[in-house]
Design an enzyme around this catalytic site. Structure first.
Site, PDB file in Angstrom:
ATOM      1  CG  ASP A  69       5.061  92.506  60.797  1.00  0.00           C
ATOM      2  OD1 ASP A  69       6.037  93.042  61.236  1.00  0.00           O
ATOM      3  OD2 ASP A  69       5.068  91.390  60.145  1.00  0.00           O
ATOM      4  CE  LYS A 117       8.216  89.300  61.694  1.00  0.00           C
ATOM      5  NZ  LYS A 117       7.941  90.650  61.516  1.00  0.00           N
ATOM      6  CE  LYS A 145      15.090  91.341  58.038  1.00  0.00           C
ATOM      7  NZ  LYS A 145      13.777  91.627  58.075  1.00  0.00           N
ATOM      8  CE  LYS A 194       7.676  91.768  57.204  1.00  0.00           C
ATOM      9  NZ  LYS A 194       8.252  92.574  58.430  1.00  0.00           N
TER      10      LYS A 194
END
Length: 535
Positions: free
Chosen positions: A329, A378, A419, A491
């Site tokens: 990620d 996520k 975003k 991540k």
């Protein structure tokens, strides 16, 4: 129709991404030490790795024992011709990165309401950051050099790009659909982008949101998962041969999948995983099929999405083949800020007790994540990012105590790739006080993620040329299959089995810098600066 995966060929004026005027085949610096040797083929170094082993005593005290291990490093100096194949090439990240590299190759300028712009690699730690080399011999001032000049690294402008996508749009159409880059830049690259068309990909509807079905018009035929592996392997071989490449690196930048169930006898062991692929088992995900194809083909594979692509059986296979893998990620915005801020707070003796993270976005990633099972992947990758920092301070946190940590993602089509991320940190401070910190971050998601793809490719390629040897070894060896050095860009970083996970951003950055230094025989950087603190 133009051939798919057409080559992006740098023109004769292409220059290195570094601002240095030193010729690309000449090192910016050389280490003057008996522990370092430069040959035409290699940089050879000897390095003393210092560590401290700690033993807890029955009375609760500790014995700390300094240790030293002698390493030798060997780095190939010849920079190979490298291809990058992206799974999800027609998505926002793939189309943005492709257009950006074209802009670098053609030295394109474009205008916006803020004036004239030229290409850069801002946001890339390998291309746009510096490291402290040492101190000036005369003045004592710190000397900084580009990270890209520490070792021979590939120049992203020279990458040959290709890949797969479930959508048959050419890259010009994909770029327009993404709505990320300014119109004037899109206008200047659209003719070349129109010549680029993704190869057919694989689509297992159960793994991504149902709202993606209308994009799935460019598919490898059939339901035989072993046949899909073989086709992907052929695609990699053909791409490598077509463009005269030395290496191909594959990155998953496609949709987030749901988590695959880890089932005994299916994907928990290497041989079981292979049998499950032969049987086209329902719990073998598309990303795992791509990973297997890369492992068998000897091409490094990096997972840029949060799902559990690397189930235990697949990791075992990578180790068996000594193939390089990494994930998971892309760490681009909100999580990168969190891993820096929580590291700072905990090291400052301030106790975060609640972290609430909210984002909304309108690109296709957000659309896919509006499905609960994909969002759950996520949520998992975002939720563990502070665990090692919390565990490091037992003065603030009791055993098994964690901050309340909530992650919310909403799909708002009108904001597109821009975003919005809102974070609130509630902290306990001195004498029963409370501190609240709120951050509001607006960013173009793909303009933060695309440089991470560059860094992952550059770092992964280097690791294919960097070997080590200890006194107990008779020959040099490559590093472990799981490339934990990539943690800074991810991540939920993968580590070798049984190793601690490090999420603190500063520690991840230091690991990159100091491995680079070790490869040229320099000691790890420290901030003691004793020469400025003594008489």
């Amino acid at each position: 129709m133009a051939p798919p995966n057409a080559e992006l060929t740098p023109n004769n004026n292409t220059t290195s991404s570094t601002s240095s005027s030193v010729p690309s085949n000449t090192p910016l610096f050389k280490v003057n030490s008996p522990n370092v040797q430069y040959t035409d083929e290699h940089i050879l170094s000897k390095y003393t790795y210092q560590n401290t082993l700690v033993t807890k005593q029955p009375d609760g005290t500790f014995i700390a024992e300094p240790t030293e291990t002698q390493y030798e490093f060997k780095t190939e100096r010849t920079i190979p011709r490298v291809g990058l194949m992206m799974v999800g090439w027609g998505g926002n990240n793939g189309s943005t990165l492709t257009a950006s590299i074209l802009a670098h190759q053609r030295k394109i300028q474009w205008r916006t309401k803020r004036g004239t712009h030229t290409p850069n690699y801002f946001g890339s730690v390998t291309q746009s950051s510096t490291v402290r080399l040492g101190v000036d011999a005369q003045t004592g001032d710190d000397i900084y050099v580009p990270l890209s000049q520490m070792l021979p690294l590939i120049n992203p402008t020279d990458l040959v790009l290709g890949g797969w996508d479930i959508s048959g749009h050419n890259l010009a159409e994909a770029m327009e659909r993404a709505q990320v880059l300014p119109y004037d830049l899109q206008r200047q690259v659209q003719d070349e982008m129109r010549q680029l068309k993704p190869l057919p990909s694989i689509y297992y509807p159960d793994f991504i949101a149902a709202n993606q079905e209308d994009r799935a018009d460019n598919l490898i035929a059939g339901n035989d998962k072993r046949a899909h592996v073989n086709q992907i392997r052929k695609d990699i071989r053909d791409f490598k041969q077509q463009h005269g490449l030395d290496k191909v690196i594959v990155i998953w930048t496609a949709n987030t999948e749901r988590f695959a169930s880890v089932l005994e006898g299916v994907n928990d062991r290497a041989d079981d995983f292979l049998r499950a692929v032969e049987a086209s088992h329902d719990e073998i995900a598309p990303s795992s099929i791509f990973a297997l194809a890369c492992i068998e083909e000897g091409a490094p594979f990096i997972n840029g999405s949060p799902q559990n692509t690397f189930v235990p059986g697949l990791v075992e296979l990578a180790e068996r083949h000594r193939a390089f893998i990494g994930g998971d990620d892309f760490k681009s915005g909100q999580t990168k800020m969190k891993s820096a801020l929580v590291d700072f707070l905990v090291n400052a003796g301030i106790k975060p007790v609640a972290i609430t993270s909210y984002n909304h976005l309108g690109n296709n990633d957000g659309k896919n994540l509006s499905s609960h099972r994909q969002f759950r992947s996520k949520e998992i990758s975002k939720s563990t990012v502070v665990d090692d920092m919390v565990a490091a301070n037992h003065l603030l946190y009791a055993k098994n105590e964690h901050p309340d940590h909530t992650v919310v993602i909403k799909y708002v089509p009108s904001v597109g790739d821009s975003k919005r991320a809102l974070d609130e940190y509630e902290c306990d401070i001195f004498m029963g006080g409370r501190q609240s910190i709120s951050l509001y971050n607006i960013c173009e998601d793909s303009l933060l993620a695309s440089p991470l793809i560059i860094d992952l490719v550059v770092m992964t390629e280097l690791m294919t040329r960097l070997q080590y040897k200890t006194d107990a070894m008779h020959a040099f060896s490559g590093f472990h299959s799981v490339l934990s050095i990539l943690s800074y860009m991810l991540k939920a970083p993968m580590v070798t089995p049984g190793s601690p996970v490090v999420n603190a951003l500063s520690r991840q950055r230091s690991a990159i810098e100091n491995i680079f230094r070790a490869a040229v025989g320099l000691s790890a950087n420290n901030e003691m600066a004793l020469e400025h603190k003594i008489w």
